[in-house]
Design an enzyme around this catalytic site. Structure first.
Site, PDB file in Angstrom:
ATOM      1  N   GLU A 133      -3.631   7.593  -4.351  1.00 49.48           N
ATOM      2  CA  GLU A 133      -4.020   7.105  -5.692  1.00 49.48           C
ATOM      3  C   GLU A 133      -5.315   7.750  -6.147  1.00 49.48           C
ATOM      4  O   GLU A 133      -6.226   7.919  -5.323  1.00 49.48           O
ATOM      5  CB  GLU A 133      -4.187   5.581  -5.649  1.00 49.48           C
ATOM      6  CG  GLU A 133      -2.881   4.885  -5.368  1.00 49.48           C
ATOM      7  CD  GLU A 133      -3.004   3.369  -5.317  1.00 49.48           C
ATOM      8  OE1 GLU A 133      -4.046   2.824  -5.744  1.00 49.48           O
ATOM      9  OE2 GLU A 133      -2.041   2.733  -4.864  1.00 49.48           O
ATOM     10  N   ARG A 144       0.861  -1.178   0.000  1.00 47.18           N
ATOM     11  CA  ARG A 144       0.000   0.000   0.000  1.00 47.18           C
ATOM     12  C   ARG A 144       0.897   1.227   0.000  1.00 47.18           C
ATOM     13  O   ARG A 144       1.952   1.249   0.667  1.00 47.18           O
ATOM     14  CB  ARG A 144      -0.910   0.010   1.239  1.00 47.18           C
ATOM     15  CG  ARG A 144      -2.110  -0.907   1.143  1.00 47.18           C
ATOM     16  CD  ARG A 144      -3.113  -0.460   0.078  1.00 47.18           C
ATOM     17  NE  ARG A 144      -4.274  -1.322  -0.043  1.00 47.18           N
ATOM     18  CZ  ARG A 144      -4.431  -2.280  -0.973  1.00 47.18           C
ATOM     19  NH1 ARG A 144      -3.485  -2.511  -1.850  1.00 47.18           N
ATOM     20  NH2 ARG A 144      -5.547  -2.977  -1.029  1.00 47.18           N
ATOM     21  N   HIS A 167      -0.945   0.518 -10.047  1.00 46.21           N
ATOM     22  CA  HIS A 167      -1.620  -0.475  -9.181  1.00 46.21           C
ATOM     23  C   HIS A 167      -2.104  -1.683 -10.002  1.00 46.21           C
ATOM     24  O   HIS A 167      -3.304  -1.981 -10.044  1.00 46.21           O
ATOM     25  CB  HIS A 167      -2.775   0.173  -8.416  1.00 46.21           C
ATOM     26  CG  HIS A 167      -3.124  -0.554  -7.137  1.00 46.21           C
ATOM     27  ND1 HIS A 167      -3.582   0.074  -6.005  1.00 46.21           N
ATOM     28  CD2 HIS A 167      -3.085  -1.877  -6.812  1.00 46.21           C
ATOM     29  CE1 HIS A 167      -3.810  -0.806  -5.051  1.00 46.21           C
ATOM     30  NE2 HIS A 167      -3.513  -2.015  -5.519  1.00 46.21           N
TER      31      HIS A 167
HETATM   32  C1  DGY Z   1      -5.737  -5.930  -3.293  1.00 42.84           C
HETATM   33  O1  DGY Z   1      -6.290  -6.972  -3.599  1.00 42.84           O
HETATM   34  O2  DGY Z   1      -5.475  -5.613  -2.138  1.00 42.84           O
HETATM   35  C2  DGY Z   1      -5.375  -5.005  -4.415  1.00 42.84           C
HETATM   36  O3  DGY Z   1      -4.354  -4.152  -4.049  1.00 42.84           O
HETATM   37  C3  DGY Z   1      -6.577  -4.214  -4.858  1.00 42.84           C
HETATM   38  O4  DGY Z   1      -7.220  -3.707  -3.753  1.00 42.84           O
END
Ligand code: DGY
Length: 322
Positions: free
Chosen positions: A270, A241, A288
């Site tokens: 983001e 994250r 992402h």
């Molecule tokens: C997850 O599955 O955590 C991805 O980062 C999308 O949220």
């Protein structure tokens, strides 16, 4: 009567079709993220909401007066965008989608590691701009990963899969830090060495890859002080994250060559990316894409569907968060 379910974003056709056949489903045809007011209204109108990382399911939304929702079936393994305590208090079940995205996300961590160490983004930009003058022994030399130390922060499924690839595929030594030491068989699978102190791991890593959850506990875990501990040749990879890294401090470390490079898939705000990063050659920036394959995104949707099916059949859900 069929249960009313909201999918907050477009899903793959297979997953949308499955849910649409079995439930009274509202799809988000425009794929534009819903704002807080729309999410609160949805709390009143649906039996289940299936959100994802772009939806702030905070205490205000989850505590919407007159809410009808009983299940939040999150599309994604990470759930830091959901206030799970507020959900618990409101008697709402929350599920996520572990397992099905493990390999795909580990692949992307390795992709970022290789792109950053081998200067792949920089090389592609040079070539496309017509600046490549041909092969030469000293052209755009990167760093080898074989024999180097991969420092892994957090040692859950995706971390283990990344470590496995790095050790067995690329001959790297694996060291890891986590709140708990992993069982011996898990360590043995990729000869992983436990390092009980995060700063020590940060200082000895050639590539530092982040796999801890987001949220308050890990906010800016990689900050200016920790970046200062890293080797000047080190590379940072983040597929966890964005909030785990202080982006401004990272940009500074990359500009001053305090560290060699970084590969990022996730960002603090983001889809906004710190402008200080955008102009730098020594950072690879992906939007992402961790779980972003057709197969995995369908598997994630079907995993949500399984939880929805179990929940409304009155059975224990498979992936209960709260
Ligand atoms: C997850 O599955 O955590 C991805 O980062 C999308 O949220």
């Amino acid at each position: 009567m069929k249960k009313k379910i909201l999918l907050t974003r477009r899903w793959t056709q297979d997953a949308e079709s499955y849910l649409s056949e079995h439930y009274d489903v509202t799809l988000n045809a425009s794929d534009v993220p819903l704002d807080a007011a729309a999410l609160s209204q949805a709390m009143r109108d649906y039996d289940a909401i299936c959100p994802t990382v772009t939806d702030a399911m905070n205490a205000a939304v989850l505590g919407t007066p007159g809410a009808r929702v009983k299940l939040i079936g999150n599309f994604g393994v990470g759930y830091n965008h959901i206030d799970v305590e507020a959900a618990r208090k409101a008697g709402i079940t929350v599920t996520n989608t572990p397992d099905v995205l493990t390999d795909t996300t580990a692949d992307l961590a390795i992709l970022l590691m290789l792109m950053a160490t081998r200067r792949a983004g920089e090389g592609e930009r040079e070539l496309r701009a017509g600046r490549w003058t041909g092969w030469r022994p000293t052209h755009m030399m990167g760093q080898s990963v074989s024999g180097k130390t991969l420092g892994v922060v957090g040692f859950g499924r995706i971390a283990q899969a990344t470590a496995h690839r790095a050790h067995h595929g690329f001959g790297m030594q694996v060291a890891y830090y986590g709140r708990r030491r992993a069982p011996a068989d898990i360590e043995a699978a990729c000869k992983a060495r436990y390092v009980a102190d995060l700063d020590t791991l940060v200082a000895e890593s050639d590539v530092l890859t982040l796999h801890c959850p987001g949220g308050a506990e890990t906010h800016h875990l990689v900050n200016r002080a920790r970046l200062a501990l890293m080797k000047p040749t080190a590379v940072l990879v983040n597929t966890a994250r964005g909030t785990v890294v202080d982006e401004a401090a990272l940009a500074e470390a990359l500009v001053t060559k305090r560290i060699a490079a970084a590969g990022l898939d996730v960002y603090e705000r983001e889809p906004v990316v710190n402008p200080a990063l955008l102009g730098l050659e020594n950072v690879v920036l992906l939007p992402h894409l961790g779980s972003g394959t057709q197969e995995t995104r369908t598997a994630m949707g079907m995993r949500v569907a399984r939880n929805v099916d179990l929940f409304f059949a009155g059975q224990p859900v498979q992936d209960k968060v709260v």
